[in-house]
Design a protein around this motif. Structure first.
Motif: not given
Lengths: 544, 544
Positions: A345-346, A367, A394, A396, A398-403, B340, B344, B375, B389
């Motif tokens: 994903v990243a 989160t 989720l 708009l 939500s961040t990568r770090e939160q996920i 997003w 993101q 979202w 979401g």
């Protein structure tokens, strides 16, 4: 115990094997050496013939295991610089259930010209899943017949176990089946190769072959009901099993010569990679929940009493430590799932540190996410390979770090769910001891285990835990210690990093966990048909 | 219609405004010009005082709108190179509900020295959400009193609408409330500024101020029950509204001079950006579902009959096209959600094309994923800003492209859910016409709308659709056409790209949609408390 004495531990994993040299008195690992298997996991083509393997197949080459012993043992002896004659014991651990057909002399069929082009002649690795239909049939018939043994295994027989893999051979290549004198766990085969003596232990018999000291194997009638004609369940397995910590014998002269070890070295009976972590981290008391957390999670507890409960992998007498009932559970995708996020994903394999740091800066509950770590199915409680992962909440913002944090939390919630299951069935769990790659690398993951469960998490600062545990059994076999409990007490790691639960965090996580449990039961149980149908559609469409 | 004639369309968006020059006979856009608002969206500090604004506030500066007119109109005249005297009409569209307090001469309070430091004196942008408590209270009291008007709005009053924003002023700054002669939609204010005549239209009165031609405004008793003392609901709104397509008046001399347009230019009454897309894309028939798909989705249909149904934004007589009932629904996060993911999660703003290509190479159902595009909450059917979401079905094999496709599919399923809702209440929908940024840029999204719904999707190949629609109303006001229906028929875009539904894909998507609907009802309705609680925890923890 006044003279220095040493033991070798051999740890056979999925991709590589390693040896350590242990100081029996202190429990310190003096040297270690890892060797990658030259043939790695064989899951595409058969090395002998080039034949393409079906999906879900996973084999290994026994020559690779021998290579590990012949290379790694001399290396640790040399690196440690101790006199070889002071090595008194040797223990091994292996993945399980990894099994192979052998002759009456213990020669793997796949090493013989006559059989090497037959795929069923090769060792089937633990993650060979092609026997799923056999496992399903065995479970179904056990349920129909109300077989008592099933309740030791949380109500379900896994495709990874002994009989599904054996019956797969029986069904698909009867010649190989007839040609082998034994179908044996690789851990027991290595001991046979080291000592020249066939000596199978109780632990894999109990956890993987549905054997118990009280009842023996499931009845012939049961197997006949499932597979008419399969009427000698013990034929390739044997019916005599010795307890963990027993001595299988001294080394064969040829092995002694090749490795540089003395012929007098006492070889302990085989063991399994996850289970030896329990002595490896110094645990012998009931009530401690041992989590080996890496690619996946293996959970273990030992207890003097037997409790049969749903949603575990198994409960086996003498299965982890002699004299205790060993309980096993686990989570199927852990490090795997994090690697999926980082790599797929990243698409930034270097971002682990950054993600961990960013995730650690967030508050519990901040989160707004809740995830289910079913990326590779659910091993326990559900025992369902066909459920799949989910992330909810989720936005708009939500961040990568939160996920990433939500994925870590999903692992912690999965562990809490398993601990709750034990406690709901009367097994009190007071503390957690964690080891494995993620225990060392992710302080946040450890803190989350503490904060979600309200239990202290201890991470012993000790290297090469499984190999260390295997070596301790070698020390016991050599008589350095009277039993494994004494060995554990004498060598318990001194340096331990402890994570204290934060009670305010716990209160927040209790609220999130309520949501998690409700969704868990809905998605994993009452409406599990939804995720199953989603997977069914996927499989159909990919095939088409 | 033998002489060439032209109309100007003015389109006021959230971040910028634009003008187009339309050839009234062909419907061709001859020139266009966009101007970004110098003050952009004012959501951090008040420009006059530097005062920090509370969360959920969003304002605009009316001087920015004037700037757009004064710059963009001369530019399109020059670019098109047509004689200015041949311009006969002008129509405008604006975001809604964007509202401002003005004096009896139509001067915005925020432009007056005395009031400019008062935040309630400024225009509140459509997405100013600070009046949510007022909206909740108004809905609650309407339900208690079983107010008949509520069923025209799917059972719920939005914080974006007229009365929540007005009552917010009344509650929080009574001086501003008392000082303004009118509280007016920006679209009507621009017409006032252009013509010197206050002339409010029926459409925003119907969709945003709960007015209807049959019943007028909700009763004073209703407002008094919700907010004792608020007893003159029509005081700042007026009670006379004229139909869309009417002429408000000719241009003021000063405006004519500044823009270069003739003073005779007929100015149409105001209109709203989404709604003018219906004539803009050439639709006037019932049964066509118009989707404006960009940052979010606005769905519109027109129908000769009124059907009151749950789960829509509103149904208003003459609300979109005169003589028809206009229905509005929508999805809250569309382009936003894709942005997003790209920005993101993938953190690769250049990867849209690659993701679209990879996603397009997959088969329906092949992702094994199902997602909910909540979202930014759910606008319709649920009308719930607090749902969030979700993505379900994740495995270690899931790829970025699969997730991206699942997000596109979630948008398509969301649209199907809305269309199903219309059809389940008796409004037959035969075809889809789509426009907006994503309709132009994502053929895959269009194909998914077709494949999930089983309906043809037409994408007219025409630029500047809202401004074009506004200009058509200008042409009607000028008498070039008798009515908007004739204008639409005469200028319907010739080039249309059509996406045919693939019936095999439809069959697969029907199976996925079954899963989607079940989860939709569970997560969005029967157990919506789960997502609500998750959000509540998040809000609490971020505050703490």
């Amino acid at each position: 115990m006044s003279d220095p004495s040493y033991a070798v531990g051999l740890d056979f994993g999925t991709e590589s094997g390693r040896a350590v040299l242990l100081d029996c008195r202190s429990g310190d690992v003096l040297a270690s050496s890892a060797v990658r298997y030259p043939s790695a996991v064989i899951d595409r083509t058969l090395p002998s013939s080039g034949e393409e393997l079906p999906g879900d197949w996973a084999l290994q080459d026994p020559d690779d295991w021998v290579t590990v012993i012949e290379r790694a043992v001399p290396q640790v002896l040399e690196e440690a610089g101790v006199p070889a004659e002071a090595v008194v014991g040797l223990g091994i651990d292996f993945t399980s259930c990894t099994v192979l057909p052998v002759t009456s002399e213990g020669v793997p069929l796949c090493t013989l010209e006559e059989w090497r082009d037959r795929r069923h002649a090769w060792p089937k690795l633990w993650k060979h899943h092609a026997a799923q239909p056999v496992a399903d049939r065995l479970t179904e018939v056990a349920l129909e017949r109300e077989e008592g043994f099933l309740s030791r295994y949380g109500g379900r027989i896994s495709s990874e176990w002994y009989f599904p893999k054996l019956i797969e051979v029986w069904l698909e290549d009867r010649e190989v089946y007839d040609a082998c004198a034994a179908f044996i766990e690789a851990t027991d085969w290595v001991v046979w190769w080291l000592t020249g003596t066939e000596c199978r232990q109780t632990a894999t018999a109990g956890f993987k072959a549905m054997w118990s000291p009280e009842d023996g194997l499931p009845s012939t009638e049961y197997f006949e009901a499932a597979y008419p004609g399969f009427d000698q369940p013990g034929e390739k397995l044997g019916e005599r099993f010795v307890p963990l910590g027993s001595k299988a014998g001294p080394l064969r002269a040829e092995v002694a010569k090749k490795t540089g070890l003395p012929e007098t070295t006492a070889v302990a009976v085989g063991n399994v990679d996850a289970w030896v972590s329990v002595p490896g981290v110094g645990v012998e008391d009931p009530g401690t929940f041992v989590i080996v957390i890496g690619t996946s999670i293996c959970d273990m507890i030992v207890h003097p009493e037997e409790t049969r409960l749903p949603g575990i992998t198994g409960v086996v007498k003498d299965g982890i430590l002699p004299g205790q009932y060993g309980y096993e559970a686990g989570q199927a995708a852990v490090g795997d799932m994090l690697a999926w996020f980082v790599e797929q994903v990243a698409q930034d394999p270097g971002s682990y540190g950054e993600l961990e740091k960013g995730a650690a800066a967030l508050q519990p509950g901040e989160t707004g996410l809740v995830a289910f770590d079913w990326w590779n199915g659910n091993r326990t409680i559900l025992g369902d390979a066909d459920v799949t992962g989910a992330i909810l909440g989720l936005t708009l913002q939500s961040t990568r770090e939160q996920i990433y944090r939500a994925l870590l939390e999903s692992i912690a919630f999965g562990s809490r769910r398993i601990m709750d299951n034990f406690e709901e069935h009367g097994l009190v769990l007071s503390e957690i001891v964690a080891c494995g790659g993620i225990a060392e690398r992710s302080p946040l993951m450890m803190q989350l285990l503490a904060d979600t469960s309200g239990r202290r998490v201890h991470v012993p600062e000790v290297q090469e835990i499984p190999a260390r545990g295997a070596a301790l059994f070698g020390a016991v076999a050599a008589g350095v210690y009277d039993d494994i409990a004494s060995a554990i007490t004498a060598t318990r790691p001194e340096r331990v990093r402890t994570y204290e639960p934060d009670l305010e965090a716990k209160r927040t996580y209790d609220r999130v966990y309520e949501i998690y449990r409700t969704l868990y039961d809905y998605l994993g149980r009452s409406e599990v048909r939804l995720l199953h149908e989603l997977k069914r559609i996927r499989v159909e469409r990919r095939g088409g």
